[in-house]
Design an enzyme around this catalytic site. Structure first.
Site, PDB file in Angstrom:
ATOM      1  N   GLU A  53       0.770  -1.201   0.067  1.00  0.00           N
ATOM      2  CA  GLU A  53       0.027   0.051  -0.088  1.00  0.00           C
ATOM      3  C   GLU A  53       0.743   1.412  -0.002  1.00  0.00           C
ATOM      4  OE1 GLU A  53      -2.798  -0.136   3.204  1.00  0.00           O
ATOM      5  OE2 GLU A  53      -3.159  -2.277   2.891  1.00  0.00           O
ATOM      6  N   ASP A  74      -4.590   8.983  10.677  1.00  0.00           N
ATOM      7  CA  ASP A  74      -2.994   8.434  10.784  1.00  0.00           C
ATOM      8  C   ASP A  74      -2.501   8.946  12.186  1.00  0.00           C
ATOM      9  OD1 ASP A  74      -2.973   7.448   8.145  1.00  0.00           O
ATOM     10  OD2 ASP A  74      -2.381   9.412   7.152  1.00  0.00           O
TER      11      ASP A  74
END
Length: 261
Positions: free
Chosen positions: A46, A57
């Protein structure tokens, strides 16, 4: 055949997916990282498209995104980098990012350029399911891009089944409702993983968030087709002098060169 589909039809378990941020640690590291990951045992990769306002994140990936943006990475440049190295890569590649930069790029142009650069799948966590189904699904399918949705322990069975019905590739099962990079007790998620297993979904499940070493990778693989590692790998290459050597050391520590049962 889409490379993601080929991977999951040929391998049923212990699939290792690695996430890294494009343009990090250095602007032109993309190819070197991809070659090293393929060479040393990753099954799927990814590639993070840096964004200035990431929602899910943790601090390590946020930092890598900021560095990459300062380095000068753009989606356009990333596509150019991928085109340059795709001929020597057989790994399935997924782009992961956020909807806003993709919208600015233009959805159809993005999908076309991603396809031409050898991308197999897309993850956009903030693209609503309804919008995907009613506005964008046909465009992604036109360019043979598998769209991957995230689910959490709080996701309803109805929504999981809906996601399973309209998506392909795999389902990204977030191990708990939190940001990336935080340490979690995967054993405490047994009920969640068992619930997914009992649903007999058509798509394979990959577990992400909190997978950081051989032990957590092994735990995740007992419940799913495989697992996704991001934060721990980014830490491993952050100050790298040799991407290849550091990637080899990291993947060896995860896989420990034996087949997990």
């Amino acid at each position: 055949m889409n490379r993601i589909k080929k991977l999951f039809s040929g391998r049923k378990k212990n699939i290792l997916s690695i996430y890294f941020t494009a343009g990090f640690p250095q602007l032109n590291d993309t190819g070197n990282i991809l070659y090293a990951l393929q060479k040393h045992g990753a099954d799927l990769v990814e590639i993070g498209m840096p964004y200035s306002d990431p929602l899910a994140d943790g601090p390590v990936i946020q930092h890598s995104s900021m560095v990459a943006i300062l380095n000068g990475i753009t989606i356009k440049l990333l596509f150019e980098q991928l085109k340059d190295c795709r001929n020597n890569l057989h790994l399935p590649l997924i782009l992961m990012g956020y909807l806003n930069p993709v919208m600015q790029y233009g959805i159809e142009k993005f999908c076309m350029d991603a396809h031409n650069a050898g991308i197999d799948g897309i993850i956009l966590p903030d693209l609503p399911l309804h919008e995907y189904e009613t506005q964008y699904k046909d465009v992604f399918q036109k360019y043979n891009l598998h769209f991957v949705f995230l689910i959490t322990p709080e996701t309803s069975e109805e929504r999981i089944r809906k996601i399973d019905a309209i998506s392909n590739g795999f389902i990204y099962a977030v191990s708990s409702s939190s940001i990336t990079g935080t340490e979690k007790n995967l054993a405490a998620q047994e009920i969640y993983f068992q619930r997914l297993k009992n649903m007999n979904l058509k798509n394979k499940v990959m577990v992400g968030f909190g997978i950081r070493d051989h032990e957590t990778f092994s735990q995740a693989c007992r419940h799913a087709a495989g697992a996704i590692i991001g934060t721990a790998y980014i830490k491993a290459i952050e100050n790298s002098v040799s991407i290849d050597a550091d990637t080899q050391k990291f993947l060896n520590s995860i896989l420990q060169h034996h087949i997990l049962s």
